[in-house]
Design an enzyme around this catalytic site. Structure first.
Site, short mmCIF file in Angstrom:
data_model
loop_
_atom_site.label_atom_id
_atom_site.label_comp_id
_atom_site.label_asym_id
_atom_site.label_seq_id
_atom_site.Cartn_x
_atom_site.Cartn_y
_atom_site.Cartn_z
N TYR A 24 40.47 39.27 25.73
CA TYR A 24 40.24 38.26 26.77
C TYR A 24 40.02 36.85 26.21
CZ TYR A 24 39.74 42.39 29.71
OH TYR A 24 39.97 43.58 30.37
N HIS A 101 45.36 37.85 36.07
CA HIS A 101 44.71 38.66 35.04
C HIS A 101 44.85 37.94 33.72
CE1 HIS A 101 44.27 41.94 37.83
NE2 HIS A 101 45.51 41.70 38.20
O1 LIG Z 1 38.14 43.33 34.07
C1 LIG Z 1 39.34 43.33 33.84
C2 LIG Z 1 40.03 42.06 33.60
C3 LIG Z 1 41.47 41.99 34.02
O2 LIG Z 1 41.54 41.73 35.42
C4 LIG Z 1 42.12 40.78 33.30
O3 LIG Z 1 41.75 39.66 33.63
O4 LIG Z 1 42.92 40.97 32.39
C5 LIG Z 1 42.23 43.29 33.74
C6 LIG Z 1 41.50 44.49 34.34
O5 LIG Z 1 42.21 45.69 34.06
C7 LIG Z 1 40.11 44.60 33.74
O6 LIG Z 1 39.41 45.67 34.33
#
Ligand SMILES: O=C1C[C@@](O)(C(=O)O)C[C@@H](O)[C@@H]1O
Length: 150
Positions: A24, A101
């Site tokens: 992330y 995402h």
């Molecule tokens: O919490 C998240 C973050 C997310 O939404 C992303 O921003 O990549 C992807 C999701 O699968 C995960 O559970």
């Protein structure tokens, strides 16, 4: 009145910057929200931000937006893959939305490939890191006022 955008982040996105940084990245949610505010101000729109770890609170916030908001940007976190209720809330208020995402959910566990929102989203952005939020705002700016987007 300026057009208004609501940015919603779901569970665990309050941990951006410290949570699995190899997936992330290092930007925090505060970084994301501050730069989103600056970007929307430059574009002449207003922005509200909301983060919650609770599905019901997210649904309440979506319902509150009815009639006050022109576009929603939502990263539902893990609720992406489970929540019929968030889908129903977004459809119920009839506000167009972009799903964001940070990671590429199609390049991860197979159960992350499915989203309860994507087929109803105006657009889906994933895998661009936190730049996905910037891209969403730019895209929405073009939709709301074609002279404003880049
Ligand atoms: O919490 C998240 C973050 C997310 O939404 C992303 O921003 O990549 C992807 C999701 O699968 C995960 O559970």
């Amino acid at each position: 009145m300026s057009k208004s955008i609501l940015l919603i982040n779901g569970p665990n996105l309050n941990l951006l910057g410290t949570r699995e940084p190899h997936i992330y990245g290092s930007a925090t949610l505060a970084d994301v929200e501050t730069s989103a505010k600056q970007q929307t101000e430059r574009l002449g729109f207003s922005l509200s931000t909301f983060q919650s770890n609770h599905e019901g609170h997210i649904i309440d916030r979506i319902q509150e937006a009815r009639g006050h908001c022109d576009f929603v940007i939502i990263n539902p976190g893990g609720l992406t893959h489970t929540s019929v209720a968030i889908r129903d809330a977004l459809l119920g208020v009839q506000i167009p939305f972009v799903e964001v995402h940070v990671s590429n959910i199609h390049a991860r566990e197979s159960w992350r490939n499915h989203s309860y929102l994507s087929d109803k989203a105006v657009a889906v952005i994933c895998g661009l890191g936190v730049f996905g939020y910037t891209a969403a705002i730019d895209f929405i700016a073009q939709k709301l006022d074609p002279q404003k987007g880049s």
